[in-house]
Design a protein around this motif. Structure first.
Motif, PDB file in Angstrom:
ATOM      1  N   VAL A  32      31.736 -10.912  -9.440  1.00  0.00           N
ATOM      2  CA  VAL A  32      31.200 -12.258  -9.638  1.00  0.00           C
ATOM      3  C   VAL A  32      29.707 -12.289  -9.343  1.00  0.00           C
ATOM      4  O   VAL A  32      28.927 -12.874 -10.100  1.00  0.00           O
ATOM      5  CB  VAL A  32      31.982 -13.285  -8.791  1.00  0.00           C
ATOM      6  N   VAL A  33      29.295 -11.639  -8.265  1.00  0.00           N
ATOM      7  CA  VAL A  33      27.866 -11.569  -7.949  1.00  0.00           C
ATOM      8  C   VAL A  33      27.127 -10.834  -9.067  1.00  0.00           C
ATOM      9  O   VAL A  33      26.020 -11.228  -9.448  1.00  0.00           O
ATOM     10  CB  VAL A  33      27.630 -10.899  -6.578  1.00  0.00           C
ATOM     11  N   GLY A  34      27.736  -9.820  -9.623  1.00  0.00           N
ATOM     12  CA  GLY A  34      27.132  -9.110 -10.754  1.00  0.00           C
ATOM     13  C   GLY A  34      26.941 -10.014 -11.957  1.00  0.00           C
ATOM     14  O   GLY A  34      25.889  -9.991 -12.606  1.00  0.00           O
ATOM     15  N   LYS A  35      27.940 -10.835 -12.261  1.00  0.00           N
ATOM     16  CA  LYS A  35      27.817 -11.795 -13.367  1.00  0.00           C
ATOM     17  C   LYS A  35      26.686 -12.786 -13.101  1.00  0.00           C
ATOM     18  O   LYS A  35      25.907 -13.112 -13.995  1.00  0.00           O
ATOM     19  CB  LYS A  35      29.119 -12.586 -13.549  1.00  0.00           C
ATOM     20  N   MET A  36      26.619 -13.273 -11.852  1.00  0.00           N
ATOM     21  CA  MET A  36      25.574 -14.239 -11.512  1.00  0.00           C
ATOM     22  C   MET A  36      24.198 -13.603 -11.619  1.00  0.00           C
ATOM     23  O   MET A  36      23.260 -14.217 -12.132  1.00  0.00           O
ATOM     24  CB  MET A  36      25.797 -14.799 -10.105  1.00  0.00           C
ATOM     25  N   SER A  37      24.082 -12.385 -11.139  1.00  0.00           N
ATOM     26  CA  SER A  37      22.799 -11.687 -11.182  1.00  0.00           C
ATOM     27  C   SER A  37      22.369 -11.443 -12.627  1.00  0.00           C
ATOM     28  O   SER A  37      21.227 -11.708 -12.991  1.00  0.00           O
ATOM     29  CB  SER A  37      22.917 -10.365 -10.423  1.00  0.00           C
ATOM     30  N   LYS A  38      23.308 -10.977 -13.446  1.00  0.00           N
ATOM     31  CA  LYS A  38      23.004 -10.709 -14.853  1.00  0.00           C
ATOM     32  C   LYS A  38      22.598 -11.987 -15.587  1.00  0.00           C
ATOM     33  O   LYS A  38      21.663 -11.997 -16.381  1.00  0.00           O
ATOM     34  CB  LYS A  38      24.220 -10.081 -15.533  1.00  0.00           C
ATOM     35  N   GLY A  39      23.307 -13.092 -15.304  1.00  0.00           N
ATOM     36  CA  GLY A  39      23.017 -14.358 -15.975  1.00  0.00           C
ATOM     37  C   GLY A  39      21.900 -15.161 -15.332  1.00  0.00           C
ATOM     38  O   GLY A  39      21.493 -16.182 -15.860  1.00  0.00           O
ATOM     39  N   ARG A  40      21.429 -14.692 -14.178  1.00  0.00           N
ATOM     40  CA  ARG A  40      20.360 -15.353 -13.428  1.00  0.00           C
ATOM     41  C   ARG A  40      20.722 -16.796 -13.056  1.00  0.00           C
ATOM     42  O   ARG A  40      19.947 -17.724 -13.243  1.00  0.00           O
ATOM     43  CB  ARG A  40      19.043 -15.293 -14.183  1.00  0.00           C
ATOM     44  N   PHE A  41      21.947 -16.959 -12.546  1.00  0.00           N
ATOM     45  CA  PHE A  41      22.358 -18.260 -12.029  1.00  0.00           C
ATOM     46  C   PHE A  41      23.021 -18.071 -10.679  1.00  0.00           C
ATOM     47  O   PHE A  41      23.375 -16.964 -10.305  1.00  0.00           O
ATOM     48  CB  PHE A  41      23.257 -19.026 -13.007  1.00  0.00           C
ATOM     49  N   ARG A  42      23.147 -19.184  -9.943  1.00  0.00           N
ATOM     50  CA  ARG A  42      23.582 -19.101  -8.551  1.00  0.00           C
ATOM     51  C   ARG A  42      24.929 -19.732  -8.283  1.00  0.00           C
ATOM     52  O   ARG A  42      25.397 -19.719  -7.148  1.00  0.00           O
ATOM     53  CB  ARG A  42      22.531 -19.746  -7.648  1.00  0.00           C
ATOM     54  N   HIS A  43      25.578 -20.281  -9.295  1.00  0.00           N
ATOM     55  CA  HIS A  43      26.868 -20.946  -9.105  1.00  0.00           C
ATOM     56  C   HIS A  43      27.838 -20.515 -10.196  1.00  0.00           C
ATOM     57  O   HIS A  43      27.467 -20.481 -11.373  1.00  0.00           O
ATOM     58  CB  HIS A  43      26.700 -22.466  -9.124  1.00  0.00           C
ATOM     59  N   MET A  44      29.075 -20.221  -9.783  1.00  0.00           N
ATOM     60  CA  MET A  44      30.080 -19.738 -10.725  1.00  0.00           C
ATOM     61  C   MET A  44      31.354 -20.582 -10.597  1.00  0.00           C
ATOM     62  O   MET A  44      31.998 -20.567  -9.541  1.00  0.00           O
ATOM     63  CB  MET A  44      30.411 -18.282 -10.412  1.00  0.00           C
ATOM     64  N   PRO A  45      31.708 -21.315 -11.656  1.00  0.00           N
ATOM     65  CA  PRO A  45      32.989 -22.023 -11.638  1.00  0.00           C
ATOM     66  C   PRO A  45      34.136 -21.005 -11.659  1.00  0.00           C
ATOM     67  O   PRO A  45      34.073 -19.998 -12.365  1.00  0.00           O
ATOM     68  CB  PRO A  45      32.973 -22.844 -12.928  1.00  0.00           C
ATOM     69  N   ILE A  46      35.163 -21.293 -10.890  1.00  0.00           N
ATOM     70  CA  ILE A  46      36.338 -20.429 -10.825  1.00  0.00           C
ATOM     71  C   ILE A  46      37.481 -21.151 -11.527  1.00  0.00           C
ATOM     72  O   ILE A  46      37.746 -22.324 -11.251  1.00  0.00           O
ATOM     73  CB  ILE A  46      36.711 -20.113  -9.356  1.00  0.00           C
TER      74      ILE A  46
END
Length: 143
Positions: free
Chosen positions: A92-106
């Motif tokens: 999940v942190v990898g997805k956030m880093s790649k997308g350059r965002f700080r919040h991920m809906p689950i």
């Protein structure tokens, strides 16, 4: 370690609004709840977008204070990247880093069940590292 463990400790509450709410409504909710993002849903609860502090700043920078009276649908991110509870925190942190965002809906079966921030992931990882260090110290002391 999976995202489900973070949600188990922090809770599953997610602040949502509908697309017709104004950007001012969003700003008020972000400030009142001490959060950095919220989810935009339709009346049935289906995710339509996400809006973050960054989105608010961009809207005001581009359109001035008048943007605060516009519907949030004008400024929300519509292409939402989500994760599942079964995904690892590192994924999940990898997805956030790649997308350059700080919040991920689950989501579970396309249904919103929580939200995880980079801060949540870091806090959880630090706690895990402390537990590992403590276990190592205890092992060394008893060896």
């Amino acid at each position: 370690m999976t995202v489900a463990r973070i949600l188990a400790s922090k809770g599953r509450d997610v602040v949502t609004m509908q697309p017709h709410n104004t950007l001012r409504d969003v700003v008020d909710a972000l400030a009142a709840k001490h959060i950095g993002a919220l989810i935009i849903t339709d009346p049935q609860g289906k995710m339509q977008g996400i809006v973050s502090e960054r989105d608010v700043v961009r809207a005001i920078a581009q359109h001035g204070a008048d943007a605060l009276e516009d519907p949030v649908s004008n400024y929300m991110t519509k292409n939402i990247v989500t994760a599942t509870e079964e995904e690892s925190v590192l994924e999940v942190v990898g997805k956030m880093s790649k997308g350059r965002f700080r919040h991920m809906p689950i989501v579970v079966n396309d249904r919103l069940v929580g939200i995880v921030s980079v801060g949540d992931a870091i806090k959880f990882r630090l706690a895990q590292m402390e537990e590992e260090q403590s276990a190592l110290r205890e092992y060394i002391a008893t060896a």
